[in-house]
Design a protein around this motif. Structure first.
Motif, mmCIF file in Angstrom:
data_model
loop_
_atom_site.group_PDB
_atom_site.id
_atom_site.type_symbol
_atom_site.label_atom_id
_atom_site.label_comp_id
_atom_site.label_asym_id
_atom_site.label_seq_id
_atom_site.Cartn_x
_atom_site.Cartn_y
_atom_site.Cartn_z
ATOM 1 N N LEU A 72 0.857 -1.182 0.000
ATOM 2 C CA LEU A 72 0.000 0.000 0.000
ATOM 3 C C LEU A 72 0.895 1.234 0.000
ATOM 4 N N ASP A 73 1.574 1.443 -1.125
ATOM 5 C CA ASP A 73 2.549 2.527 -1.203
ATOM 6 C C ASP A 73 1.945 3.896 -0.944
ATOM 7 N N SER A 74 0.738 4.130 -1.438
ATOM 8 C CA SER A 74 0.141 5.452 -1.253
ATOM 9 C C SER A 74 -0.086 5.745 0.234
ATOM 10 N N LEU A 75 -0.444 4.732 0.984
ATOM 11 C CA LEU A 75 -0.626 4.910 2.427
ATOM 12 C C LEU A 75 0.718 5.091 3.126
ATOM 13 N N VAL A 76 1.665 4.214 2.807
ATOM 14 C CA VAL A 76 2.965 4.223 3.483
ATOM 15 C C VAL A 76 3.724 5.513 3.196
ATOM 16 N N LYS A 77 3.654 6.018 1.966
ATOM 17 C CA LYS A 77 4.376 7.252 1.615
ATOM 18 C C LYS A 77 3.865 8.462 2.382
ATOM 19 N N LEU A 79 2.957 8.377 5.516
ATOM 20 C CA LEU A 79 3.288 8.228 6.934
ATOM 21 C C LEU A 79 4.581 8.984 7.252
ATOM 22 N N PRO A 80 4.774 9.348 8.517
ATOM 23 C CA PRO A 80 6.058 9.938 8.899
ATOM 24 C C PRO A 80 7.167 8.879 8.766
ATOM 25 N N PRO A 81 8.436 9.287 8.733
ATOM 26 C CA PRO A 81 9.539 8.332 8.519
ATOM 27 C C PRO A 81 9.517 7.117 9.455
ATOM 28 N N LYS A 82 9.238 7.334 10.735
ATOM 29 C CA LYS A 82 9.183 6.190 11.664
ATOM 30 C C LYS A 82 8.011 5.270 11.340
ATOM 31 N N GLY A 83 6.902 5.865 10.928
ATOM 32 C CA GLY A 83 5.742 5.071 10.529
ATOM 33 C C GLY A 83 6.029 4.249 9.277
ATOM 34 N N GLN A 84 6.798 4.806 8.358
ATOM 35 C CA GLN A 84 7.184 4.073 7.146
ATOM 36 C C GLN A 84 8.046 2.864 7.500
#
Length: 156
Positions: A72-77, A79-84
Motif C-alpha cells: 500500500l505505497d500510497s498509504l505508506v508514503k 506516513l512519517p519516517p518512523k511510521g514508514q
C-alpha cells in the motif's frame, strides 16, 4: 547475508527464465503438433504445469527481493519516517509468516504425495510441492535481508 542471497537470486532468475523459455517452446510445439499434424503430444500439459509453478513461485520470490511485491505505497508514503519503517517492517514480517505457512503446507503435501506419480511423466507428485518449498525459503531469506537492511538504514 547479501552475498548468499545474491547467488540465490541469480539462480532463481536463471531457473525462472529457462522455465519461461522452455514453456514457450513447448506451447509452440504443442500447437504445431495439434493443428498442423493433428497429433497432440500428451506430455506437454504436465510439463507446462510444472514450469508454470516454477515461474510463478520463483517470480514471486524474485519480486520480494526487489521490493516489488504488493504493498500500500500510497498509504505508506504519507506516513512519517518512523511510521514508514514500522509499515515496511510489518510487511516483511507478514511475508516471512506467509513463507513459513507455505513452507510447512507444501512440505506436508510433498510428504503426502511422494508415492503418487504424475500421469504420463511418471515423476513423483511431490515435485509440484517441492517447488513452493524452495520458493518459500527464498521468500523468507529475501524478506529477512530486506528487514535487516531496513534496520541498518534506521541506525545510520
Amino acid at each position: 547475508m547479501k552475498r548468499p542471497n545474491d547467488f540465490l537470486f541469480h539462480a532463481l532468475v536463471i531457473t525462472a527464465s529457462l522455465s519461461l523459455a522452455v514453456l514457450s517452446l513447448l506451447v509452440i510445439y504443442s500447437v504445431v503438433m495439434r493443428y498442423v499434424f493433428n497429433d497432440a503430444p500428451d506430455f506437454v500439459e504436465p510439463i507446462a504445469l510444472l514450469l508454470v509453478i516454477v515461474i510463478a513461485m520463483f517470480g514471486a520470490a524474485l519480486k520480494v527481493r526487489e521490493g516489488g511485491h504488493i504493498g500500500l505505497d500510497s498509504l505508506v508514503k504519507n506516513l512519517p519516517p518512523k511510521g514508514q519503517i514500522v509499515a515496511h517492517a510489518f510487511q516483511h514480517m507478514c511475508l516471512i509468516a506467509l513463507a513459513v505457512a507455505i513452507f510447512f503446507g507444501s512440505l506436508q503435501m510433498a510428504e503426502t504425495t511422494f508415492h503418487d506419480r504424475i500421469p504420463i511423466l511418471g515423476l513423483p507428485e511431490a515435485l509440484r510441492y517441492v517447488i513452493p518449498v524452495i520458493a518459500s525459503v527464498c521468500i523468507a531469506l529475501f524478506s529477512f535481508e530486506n528487514l535487516l537492511a531496513l534496520f541498518a538504514k534506521k541506525h545510520n
